[in-house]
Design an enzyme around this catalytic site. Structure first.
Site, PDB file in Angstrom:
ATOM      1  N   HIS A  53      -0.973  10.598  -2.436  1.00  0.00           N
ATOM      2  CA  HIS A  53      -2.345  10.327  -2.007  1.00  0.00           C
ATOM      3  C   HIS A  53      -3.106  11.624  -1.761  1.00  0.00           C
ATOM      4  CE1 HIS A  53      -5.580   9.420   0.906  1.00  0.00           C
ATOM      5  NE2 HIS A  53      -5.668   8.280   0.261  1.00  0.00           N
ATOM      6  N   LYS A  78      -7.068   9.342  -8.231  1.00  0.00           N
ATOM      7  CA  LYS A  78      -7.730  10.078  -7.160  1.00  0.00           C
ATOM      8  C   LYS A  78      -8.705  11.133  -7.678  1.00  0.00           C
ATOM      9  CE  LYS A  78      -6.931   9.384  -3.506  1.00  0.00           C
ATOM     10  NZ  LYS A  78      -7.457   8.321  -2.603  1.00  0.00           N
ATOM     11  N   ASP A  96       0.126  -2.142   4.439  1.00  0.00           N
ATOM     12  CA  ASP A  96       1.142  -1.118   4.680  1.00  0.00           C
ATOM     13  C   ASP A  96       2.520  -1.729   4.916  1.00  0.00           C
ATOM     14  OD1 ASP A  96      -0.610   1.091   4.564  1.00  0.00           O
ATOM     15  OD2 ASP A  96      -1.187   0.840   6.660  1.00  0.00           O
ATOM     16  N   HIS A 142       0.838  -1.196   0.000  1.00  0.00           N
ATOM     17  CA  HIS A 142       0.000   0.000   0.000  1.00  0.00           C
ATOM     18  C   HIS A 142       0.876   1.251   0.000  1.00  0.00           C
ATOM     19  CE1 HIS A 142      -2.988   2.733   2.296  1.00  0.00           C
ATOM     20  NE2 HIS A 142      -3.382   2.663   1.035  1.00  0.00           N
ATOM     21  N   ARG A 143       0.811   1.993  -1.099  1.00  0.00           N
ATOM     22  CA  ARG A 143       1.683   3.164  -1.288  1.00  0.00           C
ATOM     23  C   ARG A 143       3.159   2.737  -1.152  1.00  0.00           C
ATOM     24  NH1 ARG A 143      -1.779   7.422   2.515  1.00  0.00           N
ATOM     25  NH2 ARG A 143      -3.818   6.520   2.018  1.00  0.00           N
ATOM     26  N   GLU A 165      -4.277   3.793  -8.480  1.00  0.00           N
ATOM     27  CA  GLU A 165      -5.530   4.421  -8.057  1.00  0.00           C
ATOM     28  C   GLU A 165      -5.576   5.861  -8.549  1.00  0.00           C
ATOM     29  OE1 GLU A 165      -8.191   5.915  -4.279  1.00  0.00           O
ATOM     30  OE2 GLU A 165      -6.541   4.529  -3.880  1.00  0.00           O
ATOM     31  N   GLU A 171       0.575  -0.641  -4.808  1.00  0.00           N
ATOM     32  CA  GLU A 171      -0.576   0.244  -5.021  1.00  0.00           C
ATOM     33  C   GLU A 171      -0.111   1.666  -4.799  1.00  0.00           C
ATOM     34  OE1 GLU A 171      -3.875   2.804  -3.501  1.00  0.00           O
ATOM     35  OE2 GLU A 171      -2.009   2.186  -2.518  1.00  0.00           O
ATOM     36  N   ASP A 215      -1.150   6.196  -5.755  1.00  0.00           N
ATOM     37  CA  ASP A 215      -2.180   7.171  -6.090  1.00  0.00           C
ATOM     38  C   ASP A 215      -1.648   8.200  -7.078  1.00  0.00           C
ATOM     39  OD1 ASP A 215      -4.065   6.366  -3.726  1.00  0.00           O
ATOM     40  OD2 ASP A 215      -2.114   6.722  -2.808  1.00  0.00           O
TER      41      ASP A 215
END
Length: 234
Positions: free
Chosen positions: A55, A109, A222, A13-14, A107, A40, A42
């Protein structure tokens, strides 16, 4: 519909947000080091229309600056450091890092960056290594109009059966619910319609194993190092 299990079974995640500044090259490299199969991140756009990885639009929390990503040029943005350590990368930089090593969950945004995302995937020949996700169905619809071969997934926090209709209309391959709402009943319902399930954000090995036992195809975490044992157990 295709199974995404091999691609996103362990997704950072990120990057590896618990271990390095989120959405930065060190974070993505850490996820790779941890054994993640995917990352992943953003996407937003700068004032001069450069797609970058962050993000939040507001930069005060991450970079200590009272400004927004969409108000700064990329040159201005590149001078900032996330938590004083690493800069905000461009979409192409992250794709280049991941190519051949990590699958990518992109993703989107905000609307307006769809063409840039597709262009970058085409340029790096990574359409087969990516899924584009969003909470905004209209954004995913636009992505599919630009490039029908890009796989898309629908993000959601609370369930409504309407999401099955949305996914069908979009030609989505996956539904991405918050892990807190995933039950056996919901997993069976989604899977029965042919969609893969990628769930977020799971930071407990025990919770990850439980979710996988329900039929989830991918776990977003994470800390991919902490959950590395889960991937290895499979």
């Amino acid at each position: 519909m295709t199974s995404l299990k091999k691609k996103f079974i362990l997704t950072g995640h990120r990057g590896a947000r618990a271990l390095a500044p989120e959405n930065t090259l060190p974070s993505f490299l850490k996820a790779l080091e941890c054994g993640a199969t995917g990352i992943e991140f953003d996407v937003r756009k700068t004032a001069d229309n450069i797609p970058v990885i962050t993000h939040d639009d507001e930069l005060d929390h991450l970079a200590g600056v009272k400004a927004r990503v969409n108000q700064l040029t990329f040159q201005e943005l590149s001078k900032l450091r996330i938590h004083g350590k690493a800069r905000i990368p461009t979409l192409r930089e992250v794709l280049a890092l991941a190519k051949g090593r990590l699958y990518v969950d992109i993703e989107i945004k905000v609307p307006g960056v769809e063409q840039e995302v597709v262009d970058a995937l085409r340029e790096l020949d990574m359409i087969g290594e990516a899924i584009v996700t969003s909470f905004l169905p209209s954004t995913l619809e636009q992505v599919k109009k630009i490039e029908p071969h890009v796989e898309v997934g629908v993000l959601l926090e609370e369930w409504d059966d309407e999401y099955l209709e949305i996914a069908q209309k979009l030609g989505a391959v996956a539904i991405l619910p918050s892990y807190e709402i995933v039950t056996q009943e919901l997993a069976d319902k989604i899977k029965s319609k042919g969609y893969s399930i990628i769930t977020w954000t799971v930071n407990s090995p025990e919770e990850a194993l439980k979710l996988l036992s329900l039929g989830v195809d991918g776990i977003i975490t994470d800390d991919p190092c902490l959950l590395k044992q889960v991937k290895e157990s499979l």
